[in-house]
Design a protein around this motif. Sequence first.
Motif: not given
Length: 309
Positions: A272-287
């Motif tokens: 399975e292939v995933y994208a992983v980001a910090r929960t706190a950062g996913v609201r940043r428009p760039s992310v």
Amino acid sequence: MLDLRRLRLLCEFSRRGSIAATAAALGYTPSAVSQQMAALEREAGTALLDRTARSAELTDAGRRLARRAEEILSMVEAAEAELSAEAGTPSGRVVVTAFPTAAVAFAPAIARSLADHTELTFVLRQSGLGAGLAQVRSAEADIALVDDWSGTLAEQAPATLRFFHLRHDPLVLVLPPWHPMSDPAEPLDLRELRDEPWMAAPPGEPSRQAVDRLLESVGGAPTVAWEFEGLHTLLNLVARGIGIAVLPALALVGVGSAVAVREIPQPAPAREVYAVARTAGVRRPSVAVTLRAIYAAAQEPLAYTRRPS
């Protein structure tokens, strides 16, 4: 007042376990790390490291502060993301780290999707699973593209990380185009290929473990005649007629007619292939816009000639 940069350094030490490893991960000298940790101890008013002549480890107070530091840094990033979301326009630098086959397969479509965001700087690096997740947790990267052969990676994720499923990537049989079994009219039976010169990644590699499980399921794994690092190296050798291989389908993006590809009857091992980001950062428009571009790239059909079984 506790310095946020030093708290981040403390978190990194907690993950890495040594001053040398922390320095290497952050691009500092060991002396600089020691000095910053000493300064943090003065700010905290207590010892955070138990030092010996050859090593250092966190004290109980250090471990407690490291746990709190994770929460503090996450809250700070969440606040920054909220302010950034109000601005609305994706801007700044977004760093994505990816395992090699994902980097090769997804990069063109991601670049096309982000081309209109002129205020955004997109950086794509290659790394393995452990390194990618560590870089996201330490904020060296904003997003990691990771593969999971176990099926449990997302379930075990800490609350500080968000996993976004991108695609199911099964193993496929890869043959030279002139191989008799490359004909889709021929029924595929892996047992008939036991005497072929098999090639695979070295033992211990996740893809090799999946290949061994597959071959064992059809009567025992044949002797692997060749072992090579790098899935694209294996593809090149198959195209030259050196042998045959079983590889993740994603590794075949862009190979065209250089090799023949046969789907393996279900249930075929897969990752399975995933994208992983910090929960706190996913609201940043760039992310957020980068995550959308990555997801769209992962949904595109794989660009290779598929020969059904």
